[in-house]
Scaffold this active site. Structure first.
Site, PDB file in Angstrom:
ATOM      1  N   ASP A 260      11.435  30.768  31.398  1.00 51.44           N
ATOM      2  CA  ASP A 260      12.226  32.000  31.315  1.00 51.44           C
ATOM      3  C   ASP A 260      12.380  32.383  29.845  1.00 51.44           C
ATOM      4  OD1 ASP A 260      14.083  33.792  33.126  1.00 51.44           O
ATOM      5  OD2 ASP A 260      15.182  33.419  31.262  1.00 51.44           O
ATOM      6  N   ASN A 268      15.020  44.762  25.826  1.00 50.75           N
ATOM      7  CA  ASN A 268      15.012  46.063  26.485  1.00 50.75           C
ATOM      8  C   ASN A 268      16.144  46.960  25.982  1.00 50.75           C
ATOM      9  OD1 ASN A 268      12.754  45.634  28.125  1.00 50.75           O
ATOM     10  ND2 ASN A 268      13.972  44.610  29.694  1.00 50.75           N
ATOM     11  N   HIS A 273      12.202  49.579  26.917  1.00 49.44           N
ATOM     12  CA  HIS A 273      11.384  48.873  27.902  1.00 49.44           C
ATOM     13  C   HIS A 273       9.917  48.795  27.494  1.00 49.44           C
ATOM     14  CE1 HIS A 273      14.405  48.207  31.029  1.00 49.44           C
ATOM     15  NE2 HIS A 273      14.929  49.385  30.672  1.00 49.44           N
ATOM     16  N   ASP A 277       7.789  45.422  27.691  1.00 49.73           N
ATOM     17  CA  ASP A 277       6.485  45.251  28.321  1.00 49.73           C
ATOM     18  C   ASP A 277       5.484  44.646  27.357  1.00 49.73           C
ATOM     19  OD1 ASP A 277       7.442  46.268  30.665  1.00 49.73           O
ATOM     20  OD2 ASP A 277       6.524  48.244  30.455  1.00 49.73           O
ATOM     21  N   GLU A 303      11.298  38.451  33.555  1.00 47.45           N
ATOM     22  CA  GLU A 303      10.814  37.621  32.447  1.00 47.45           C
ATOM     23  C   GLU A 303      10.675  36.157  32.854  1.00 47.45           C
ATOM     24  OE1 GLU A 303      15.337  37.589  32.082  1.00 47.45           O
ATOM     25  OE2 GLU A 303      13.747  38.885  32.835  1.00 47.45           O
TER      26      GLU A 303
END
Length: 415
Positions: A260, A268, A273, A277, A303
């Site tokens: 994680d 973000n 965002h 990405d 994630e």
């Protein structure tokens, strides 16, 4: 009135036409080789039409052009298969073979008038082409794909090789005697029927290969995460089920790690965002490049990722994850000039216990992950380093930092 061989020509022509229609419906899918396979069907249909017009066509047109069309048809089929398997076209070998075969047939037709010798030349050419196509399919077939389409094609090509070789041999040793192709003898009907059947059967096999290619694409789209290159949750768990079954039968070993990204929500929130990405894409690329071929990389969502390490015990998998963690952190540190924020991950890992449900393994890895988060993040924790979950719930007023439930609730609120 049509004899049995003439009816056969009509039926085979219609079969090739139907294959052509199907290939036309696949053109939009941009499957490699379909264009050449369509050309092969057009040439085969044209050759059969010329034979159907034999009573009104000059002998030269009937023999030379129709045979040339059949030869170029199989060459186009072969080149289409090469294109399908991402191989460069074979030049100039097959085309030189067509020219030589046509020169020989032309000489034997207009000079010696030897139908048997023409059949021998024609048979040698098709034996070579069918064998070359069969070798191509066998060498470049995809072992991970169902064998059905490949097996069908290989079977048809084997029939083509045997029938062509047997037909040429019967003329070479003098068993067969005839001066025209459509002589309705039993032996000739068997050979002509078999060889004519091979052409539309090959077209059907090519259609099967094209549809398998489309199925493979759909499976890829369903099971592959486009952003990170990882398997989707569905694709990963399908692999995991298969490995568990194999491991249980062979008493093998494998480990699973849940990974994680730390504080990903802040990326973000702070950068947007699009940057999130980009981070996920870079993480996916780095993880994929560092794994062994046997390892399986999946994305559980957001994630959170998962990695399966076949053949590795818990400690070995944790060691590989630690090297990956350091490499990922250092790589992001080196790319600060590219405006990509420095990032780390936490991971929990454990190994499979033969006979247990998949959920148990995932639960232990998940618990180890949350322990890594609770210990400060940017670290790898093995399940054997996590205190066992208490059998009885603690008092409501006392929050136990070693309690996995408390760890999860705290981390979720923070991440």
């Amino acid at each position: 009135m049509l004899n049995s061989l003439s009816v056969l020509f009509v039926v085979m022509t219609l079969a090739n036409f139907m294959s052509l229609v199907i290939f036309g419906s696949l053109r939009h899918a941009a499957i490699p080789g379909v264009g050449r396979w369509m050309a092969a069907n057009v040439l085969a249909i044209a050759g059969m039409v010329l034979y159907a017009l034999r009573d009104v066509s000059p002998n030269f047109l009937l023999v030379i052009l129709s045979n040339a069309l059949f030869c170029f048809s199989i060459v186009q089929g072969y080149q289409g298969c090469r294109q399908f398997f991402r191989q460069p076209p074979a030049t100039p070998g097959p085309y030189i073979a067509v020219v030589l075969a046509m020169a020989g047939i032309g000489y034997l037709n207009n000079g010696r008038q030897d139908f048997g010798a023409r059949v021998i030349v024609f048979s040698i050419f098709f034996v070579c082409m069918y064998a070359a196509m069969g070798r191509l399919l066998w060498v470049h077939r995809k072992p991970e794909r169902p064998f059905y389409a490949y097996g069908f094609m290989l079977g048809v090509l084997a029939v083509g090789v045997l029938a062509s070789a047997a037909r040429g041999l019967t003329f070479a040793i003098g068993v067969a005697h005839q001066k025209t192709l459509l002589l309705p003898t039993t032996l000739n009907i068997v050979f002509v029927f078999t060889l004519l059947l091979v052409l539309p059967a090959l077209s059907i096999g090519m259609v099967m290969l094209a549809h398998d290619n489309m199925t493979e694409r759909l499976e890829h789209w369903v099971n592959q995460d486009e952003l990170t290159g990882a398997l989707t949750r569905r694709g990963f768990f399908a692999k995991l089920h298969a490995v568990i079954k194999q491991t249980s039968q062979a008493s093998g070993v494998f480990s699973v790690a849940i990974v994680d990204l730390d504080h990903f929500k802040s990326i973000n929130d702070q950068y947007g965002h699009a940057m999130g990405d980009l981070v996920l894409t870079r993480v996916g690329q780095l993880i994929v490049s560092s794994l062994r071929e046997a390892d399986v990389f999946g994305r559980l969502g957001g994630e959170e990722f998962v990695i399966m390490f076949p053949g590795l015990h818990r400690r070995e998998a944790a060691s590989r994850l630690e090297a990956l963690r350091v490499g990922l952190r250092d790589d992001f540190a080196r790319t600060q000039d590219d405006a990509v924020p420095v990032f780390t991950f936490s991971a929990g890992v454990d190994e499979y216990r033969v006979g247990e449900p998949m959920e148990n393994l995932m639960h232990r890895a998940d618990t180890a992950l949350y322990a890594a988060k609770a210990q400060g993040r940017d670290r790898v924790v093995s399940a054997d380093q996590v205190p066992a979950e208490p059998r009885e719930a603690p008092d409501a007023g006392a929050a136990d930092p070693a309690d996995p439930a408390w760890i999860r609730s705290t981390i979720r609120a923070d991440d």
